[in-house]
Design an enzyme around this catalytic site. Structure first.
Site, PDB file in Angstrom:
ATOM      1  N   SER A  35       5.290  14.552  -2.268  1.00  0.00           N
ATOM      2  CA  SER A  35       4.628  13.799  -3.339  1.00  0.00           C
ATOM      3  C   SER A  35       3.286  13.210  -2.941  1.00  0.00           C
ATOM      4  CB  SER A  35       5.548  12.680  -3.827  1.00  0.00           C
ATOM      5  OG  SER A  35       5.823  11.772  -2.779  1.00  0.00           O
ATOM      6  N   LYS A  47       8.294   3.555  -6.942  1.00  0.00           N
ATOM      7  CA  LYS A  47       6.867   3.642  -6.601  1.00  0.00           C
ATOM      8  C   LYS A  47       6.026   2.722  -7.479  1.00  0.00           C
ATOM      9  CE  LYS A  47       7.195   8.386  -4.847  1.00  0.00           C
ATOM     10  NZ  LYS A  47       6.821   9.797  -5.042  1.00  0.00           N
TER      11      LYS A  47
END
Length: 815
Positions: free
Chosen positions: A682, A725
């Site tokens: 990611s 996140k």
């Protein structure tokens, strides 16, 4: 038949009761006189001139002070022949029987018993009849067979008996010398006719011969199985053999049989256990196999084959219990309530297998305990962390030394019912070795179509697990075998937000720790600001375990402070004095740069402790085209770096980057906190933006964070952990977050307060991300964004989160 003449004479004599023996006429008897009444009777007889006493047997040898009713009616008049006084003070006396006598009356006088008796003298012819001789011969033959079995019968007594010709004397002598039971001896004494006496003697000898023969065979069987050094084992075997000969079962066998019949077990189980019980009854007590069989029977009888707990299927009560025990966790609660609702409508439906996946400390195991409480079922936890042997699940064969059932059967036994809630904790921590794969053994346990006939190697019988509610817990998917994962319904537990942690601390953790440390709410005061300060600066985790430990530390310090001061009644901890109690700050959130940097990008990472802001630094150096990736990166992350360089080469001309930069320069991409391992795809977008910024010299917006996997052609793919996140981005002061377009639906899981503080910009390609992240000349508030159709729009600074409602179409801007 020989003729006999009976002479009668009336006498009054002292009585000495005999215990366990009989005195016969013409036969000497040696006895030890101990009892007081016998000693006095003996003294009276010795003082008389003729020294005669009446010896008569007691009916019950256990009676210490006999009365007239306790004595037989027939006894023997005897003369004292010899007296010896032993060191203990007792008398050892030899009596000689004179004649039979029948009691008329017995009375007590002068401290001892006296009897009025009729003496019965028997006169017979010296030559016995042929029938008497035949009986005497047969008696001698029987005596010979007895001597073969019992060597204690002397040869001298045998020869003496053979030399006697008088049938009456012969019968009395043989009865005295060779009969074992005194009841039999008494019956011979009571027979006055010699021929009748011989017949009775033969019958008694035959009965005792049969008994001795049986005892001899029992003894022989036992001795064949043991050696001379196993005395204890020998005695137990004798008892066992005697019970077998008499057709009696031991108390232990009867107890097992009663337990089996009383439990109302399934037919197959009952038949199996009765078969094993039969084997146990035939197995020697001290044999190793008997221990195995006892252990097997005890284990099987402890299993709740039919016992169940009555579950309560009320959706309203279950919701109340779940809400009282846990804040948040809405997805888990909804799934449990759905299960209860379906069970309420269809009780016969098979139980579902649930798997709770989430970071440590978010309440996976405690949720399972609350489910059990809501259903009014027993709760059992099976820890699978580090289990590497299949036998831990299925058990060992019972023939092995130290064999035991597997953990599933132990859980059922511990619960005591067949329908508990069984938590398979840390199912992702299973390992395998040469002894097998425990995850494969769990396939049968967690398959609703198969677990109704689960077989444990120790039990060896099918066990119905279909009534159990299995809830597995795991920290991540990667450790769970795919076939096992396919059998479970996965429910994800995400990281707690600050507000959720605050609520959990106020409603659960603080009251719990106050009770544990003997404090009241007035004794320790913690404001919401103090709790938030603890969450932000002293704990960094997805769950609340460290938060609970920190609160416990504050409780201990407050308890000590109150104990040391008699005047102080309460302790108030505020953000200002928090450092006094907890020391220096343990965690500081990563903050954006003070100005728009070149070659530094705000990436976002998902860790076991939640989300984190992860800086990505890129530097261009003169060199020969090396790519350096540092920061404890995993293979997947290194591949993302290579992809980023290849994609930058393909678009270098659009950003004024020299075409041969990859040959003339070394590129170094670094992720700070090098001691922390990092991996995953990611960070692809962040690495690409950092490289283009460093190569082109263009700054990156310091208030922008990004996440997303890239392809070789610059597409951005969806990622996981968006909620965590974004929580990290909000904590760190980020304003805008670039996310993959494929994660738009995941915004529903983002915390509402985080949505209010962040702007989410979905992008399909890296170039769209670059148009947002790189600092632009002109209007900095006009930033391009894509809508669901893929058209590009300007997004004003006052727009709502997500797709702007005020955006107007525009031409695509050059970068």
């Amino acid at each position: 038949m020989s003729n006999y003449i009976e002479k009668a004479e009336a006498l009054v004599l002292p009585v000495i009761p005999l215990r366990g023996t009989v005195c016969f006429p013409q036969v000497q008897l040696n006895i030890e006189i101990i009892r007081g009444i016998s000693l006095k009777a003996f003294g009276a007889a010795a003082a008389a001139g003729e020294s005669r006493v009446f010896l008569v047997a007691q009916k019950d040898a256990g009676i210490e002070k006999p009365e007239a009713k306790d004595l037989y009616r027939t006894g023997t008049i005897a003369r004292i022949r010899q007296v010896v006084k032993n060191p203990e003070g007792n008398l050892s006396v030899i009596f000689e029987g004179l004649s039979r006598a029948v009691v008329e009356t017995v009375y007590e006088g002068d401290g001892y018993l006296k009897a009025s008796v009729i003496s019965k003298s028997i006169l017979t012819s010296s030559s016995p009849s042929e029938k008497a001789q035949a009986l005497m011969h047969q008696i001698l033959v029987t005596v010979d067979s007895l001597r073969e079995i019992n060597p204690g019968f002397s040869e001298d007594a045998r020869r003496a008996a053979e030399s006697i010709q008088n049938p009456s004397t012969f019968a009395d002598f043989v009865a005295s010398a060779f009969l074992m039971e005194y009841h039999n001896k008494q019956s011979i004494l009571e027979a006055l006719a010699p021929f009748t006496r011989l017949e009775k003697l033969l019958v008694c000898l035959a009965e005792e011969s049969e008994i001795l023969t049986t005892e001899f065979h029992i003894h022989k069987k036992v001795r064949a199985k043991i050696d001379e050094h196993q005395k204890d084992y020998f005695l137990r075997e004798q008892i066992k053999a005697i019970q077998q000969e008499l057709g009696e079962d031991a108390d232990e066998i009867e107890e097992y049989a009663e337990r089996i019949s009383s439990l109302k077990l399934p037919t197959q189980v009952e038949e199996k256990l009765m078969k094993e019980l039969g084997r146990l009854s035939k197995t020697p007590f001290g044999a190793s196999e008997s221990t195995v069989l006892r252990n097997y029977l005890d284990t099987c009888l402890e299993i709740p084959w039919t016992k169940t707990s009555k579950e309560q299927l009320s959706v309203q009560d279950a919701r109340r219990i779940l809400d009282a025990d846990h804040d948040g966790l809405d997805k888990v609660k909804e799934r449990i309530l759905e299960y209860i609702a379906v069970r309420q409508l269809t009780p016969e439906i098979k139980n579902q297998i649930l798997c709770l996946v989430g970071p440590p400390g978010v309440g996976k195991t405690s949720v399972a305990a609350s489910v059990a409480r809501a259903l009014h079922r027993k709760f059992v936890r099976v820890s699978l962390g580090g289990v590497r042997d299949e036998a831990d699940i299925r058990g060992h064969r019972k023939t092995y030394v130290g064999a035991m059932p597997g953990r599933i059967i132990e859980a059922l036994t511990s619960a005591g019912v067949k329908n508990p809630v069984i938590v398979l904790d840390e199912i992702d921590k299973l390992t395998r070795d040469a002894h097998g794969d425990p995850s494969s053994a769990l396939l049968e346990v967690l398959d609703p179509e198969q677990n109704c006939r689960f077989r444990d190697h120790f039990v060896e019988m099918p066990i119905d697990l279909s009534d159990c509610l299995f809830i597995a817990t795991a920290n991540e998917y990667s450790g769970i075998a795919h076939p096992l994962l396919d059998r479970m319904e996965v429910i994800e537990l995400s990281t707690y937000s600050e507000d959720e942690k605050l609520s959990i601390a106020k409603n659960h953790l603080i009251p719990k720790q106050l009770r544990r440390h003997g404090l009241t709410k007035r004794a320790l005061r913690l404001s919401d600001e103090t709790i938030l300060e603890i969450i932000r600066k002293y704990t960094t985790e997805a769950g609340v375990r460290n938060l609970e430990r920190t609160i416990a530390s504050l409780c201990r310090k407050a308890a000590r402070e109150l104990a040391e001061s008699d005047q102080k009644k309460s302790v108030t901890i505020s953000p200002k004095n928090l450092r006094t109690y907890l020391g220096k700050i343990k965690h500081r959130d990563e903050l954006p740069e003070e100005s728009d940097p070149i070659g530094i990008v705000n990436g976002l990472a998902y860790t076991q402790s939640g989300g984190d802001l992860l800086k990505v630094e890129a530097l261009v150096l003169a060199g020969t085209g090396k790519l350096i990736l540092s920061g404890s990166l995993g293979d997947v992350m290194k591949e993302s770096g290579s992809l980023a360089v290849s994609y930058v080469r393909s678009i270098a001309d659009r950003y004024g980057i020299p075409a041969l930069f990859y040959k003339e320069n070394d590129l170094h991409v670094h992720f700070p906190e090098g001691a922390v391992p990092k991996d995953g795809p990611s960070a692809g977008v962040a690495m690409t933006v950092a490289l283009i910024s460093a190569l082109s010299g263009r700054a990156v917006c310091r208030d922008v964070a990004m996440t997303g996997e890239i392809t070789l052609h610059g597409k951005i793919l969806p990622i996981g952990g968006l909620r965590e996140k974004t929580l990290a981005a909000a904590r760190s002061g980020i304003r805008r977050v670039i996310i993959p377009y494929g994660n738009l639906d995941d915004l529903d899981e983002v915390d509402p307060k985080v949505k209010e503080s962040l702007e989410f910009i979905p992008c399909k390609t890296v170039e769209e991300a670059l148009s947002i992240a790189l600092v632009r000349c002109g209007n900095e508030n006009a930033l391009p964004i894509c809508d669901a159709t893929g058209k590009r729009f300007f997004k004003g600074a006052d727009s709502i989160v997500g797709i702007s409602q005020k955006a107007t179409p525009c031409e695509e801007l050059p970068l």
